[in-house]
Scaffold this motif. Structure first.
Motif, PDB file in Angstrom:
ATOM      1  N   THR A 152       0.845  -1.203   0.000  1.00  0.00           N
ATOM      2  CA  THR A 152       0.000   0.000   0.000  1.00  0.00           C
ATOM      3  C   THR A 152       0.875   1.246   0.000  1.00  0.00           C
ATOM      4  OG1 THR A 152      -1.745  -1.149   1.202  1.00  0.00           O
ATOM      5  CG2 THR A 152      -1.772   1.256   1.298  1.00  0.00           C
ATOM      6  N   THR A 153       1.920   1.227   0.818  1.00  0.00           N
ATOM      7  CA  THR A 153       2.852   2.353   0.890  1.00  0.00           C
ATOM      8  C   THR A 153       3.559   2.547  -0.447  1.00  0.00           C
ATOM      9  OG1 THR A 153       3.184   1.867   3.235  1.00  0.00           O
ATOM     10  CG2 THR A 153       4.799   3.318   2.179  1.00  0.00           C
ATOM     11  N   ALA A 154       3.995   1.451  -1.063  1.00  0.00           N
ATOM     12  CA  ALA A 154       4.682   1.532  -2.360  1.00  0.00           C
ATOM     13  C   ALA A 154       3.779   2.144  -3.424  1.00  0.00           C
ATOM     14  CB  ALA A 154       5.148   0.140  -2.781  1.00  0.00           C
ATOM     15  N   HIS A 155       2.526   1.715  -3.484  1.00  0.00           N
ATOM     16  CA  HIS A 155       1.596   2.266  -4.477  1.00  0.00           C
ATOM     17  C   HIS A 155       1.309   3.738  -4.209  1.00  0.00           C
ATOM     18  CE1 HIS A 155       0.859  -1.377  -6.692  1.00  0.00           C
ATOM     19  NE2 HIS A 155       0.630  -2.041  -5.560  1.00  0.00           N
ATOM     20  N   TYR A 156       1.172   4.101  -2.945  1.00  0.00           N
ATOM     21  CA  TYR A 156       0.931   5.504  -2.607  1.00  0.00           C
ATOM     22  C   TYR A 156       2.109   6.366  -3.064  1.00  0.00           C
ATOM     23  CZ  TYR A 156       0.221   9.821  -0.067  1.00  0.00           C
ATOM     24  OH  TYR A 156       0.075  11.149   0.229  1.00  0.00           O
ATOM     25  N   ILE A 157       3.324   5.927  -2.748  1.00  0.00           N
ATOM     26  CA  ILE A 157       4.510   6.704  -3.135  1.00  0.00           C
ATOM     27  C   ILE A 157       4.615   6.805  -4.642  1.00  0.00           C
ATOM     28  CG2 ILE A 157       7.043   6.722  -3.124  1.00  0.00           C
ATOM     29  CD1 ILE A 157       6.880   5.522  -0.271  1.00  0.00           C
ATOM     30  N   ALA A 158       4.401   5.687  -5.335  1.00  0.00           N
ATOM     31  CA  ALA A 158       4.481   5.696  -6.807  1.00  0.00           C
ATOM     32  C   ALA A 158       3.493   6.702  -7.397  1.00  0.00           C
ATOM     33  CB  ALA A 158       4.222   4.297  -7.348  1.00  0.00           C
ATOM     34  N   ASP A 159       2.305   6.800  -6.822  1.00  0.00           N
ATOM     35  CA  ASP A 159       1.303   7.755  -7.313  1.00  0.00           C
ATOM     36  C   ASP A 159       1.723   9.203  -7.085  1.00  0.00           C
ATOM     37  OD1 ASP A 159      -0.304   5.677  -8.144  1.00  0.00           O
ATOM     38  OD2 ASP A 159      -1.644   5.770  -6.396  1.00  0.00           O
ATOM     39  N   GLN A 160       2.573   9.441  -6.080  1.00  0.00           N
ATOM     40  CA  GLN A 160       3.012  10.796  -5.755  1.00  0.00           C
ATOM     41  C   GLN A 160       4.205  11.250  -6.602  1.00  0.00           C
ATOM     42  OE1 GLN A 160       1.084  12.527  -3.456  1.00  0.00           O
ATOM     43  NE2 GLN A 160      -0.061  10.608  -3.661  1.00  0.00           N
ATOM     44  N   LEU A 161       4.787  10.349  -7.372  1.00  0.00           N
ATOM     45  CA  LEU A 161       6.019  10.648  -8.115  1.00  0.00           C
ATOM     46  C   LEU A 161       5.841  10.422  -9.611  1.00  0.00           C
ATOM     47  CD1 LEU A 161       8.487   8.790  -5.702  1.00  0.00           C
ATOM     48  CD2 LEU A 161       7.860  11.215  -5.667  1.00  0.00           C
ATOM     49  N   PRO A 162       5.060  11.260 -10.278  1.00  0.00           N
ATOM     50  CA  PRO A 162       4.797  11.018 -11.701  1.00  0.00           C
ATOM     51  C   PRO A 162       5.960  11.351 -12.630  1.00  0.00           C
ATOM     52  CG  PRO A 162       3.731  13.040 -10.998  1.00  0.00           C
ATOM     53  CD  PRO A 162       4.340  12.424  -9.777  1.00  0.00           C
ATOM     54  N   ASN A 163       6.914  12.168 -12.189  1.00  0.00           N
ATOM     55  CA  ASN A 163       7.978  12.635 -13.089  1.00  0.00           C
ATOM     56  C   ASN A 163       9.322  11.958 -12.874  1.00  0.00           C
ATOM     57  OD1 ASN A 163       6.156  14.481 -14.191  1.00  0.00           O
ATOM     58  ND2 ASN A 163       6.587  15.953 -12.571  1.00  0.00           N
ATOM     59  N   VAL A 164       9.306  10.783 -12.258  1.00  0.00           N
ATOM     60  CA  VAL A 164      10.551  10.058 -12.022  1.00  0.00           C
ATOM     61  C   VAL A 164      10.275   8.568 -12.224  1.00  0.00           C
ATOM     62  CG1 VAL A 164      10.175   9.817  -9.533  1.00  0.00           C
ATOM     63  CG2 VAL A 164      12.497   9.841 -10.412  1.00  0.00           C
TER      64      VAL A 164
END
Length: 197
Positions: A152-164
């Protein structure tokens, strides 16, 4: 124990709070320390006092250090654009022991958990997003556990980082592991992450 042993009782009680030590193991450890007073007990006490008064959290990544920035964050050799996101310092140390990752780290201090009321602001996720925008980061490697909270944490972080570029560690059969001893989730993850030989 008898009345004259309050300090020993206190030491045993404190030792019993350490991971992997219960009251019996703590008593054995304390007896060993007493028998090896000059060789082990006194140097250990001095080292614990020094660490207790000097260790702190790296202001950049969350690693433990005795200065504002840890050695990894200070090293220009580690500034390769990669940041591995880990749950806690023990995970960082495990990756360092492996000796294969040459970038920098970001310690979250836990994982998101609705049951425990742990949201992004209780973790170091905002600091991670700040680092991504201010440092020259090209890849964020999510090195989080294969638990529900970790994913859940990994998916949340991935959603917050669209430009990397965001990647995660491969999951599956451990080196030397036999299929018969693995759980269904591990076998499924290994099958889904298969690659050509």
């Amino acid at each position: 124990m008898s009345n004259g042993t309050e300090d020993l009782d206190n030491l045993i009680a404190l030792m019993a709070k350490l991971p992997g030590l219960g009251p019996r193991s703590a008593r054995r450890a304390v007896l060993h320390l007493i028998k090896k007073r000059a060789l082990v007990l006194m140097p250990l006490a001095d080292a614990m006092h020094k660490v207790g008064s000097t260790v702190r959290e790296c202001i950049n990544c969350g690693n433990v250090t005795t200065s504002d920035l840890c050695d990894i964050c200070q090293s220009e050799k580690r500034a390769n654009g990669q940041i591995a996101v880990v749950e806690d310092v023990a995970d960082l140390w495990a990756m360092e022991r492996a000796g294969v990752f040459k970038g920098r780290y970001h310690v979250l201090g836990g994982t998101l958990s609705a049951l425990d009321a742990i949201g992004p602001d209780e973790l170091r996720i905002p600091k991670l997003i700040d680092r991504i925008t201010t440092d020259s980061v090209t890849e964020v490697i999510l090195a989080l556990g294969a638990t529900i909270d970790g994913q859940t944490t990994a998916h949340y972080i991935a959603d917050q980082l669209p430009n990397v570029t965001v990647t995660s560690l491969a999951q599956g059969v451990p080196v030397g592991g036999e299929l018969d001893y693995l759980d269904d989730g591990t076998i499924s993850a290994a099958l889904n992450a298969r690659k050509a030989l």
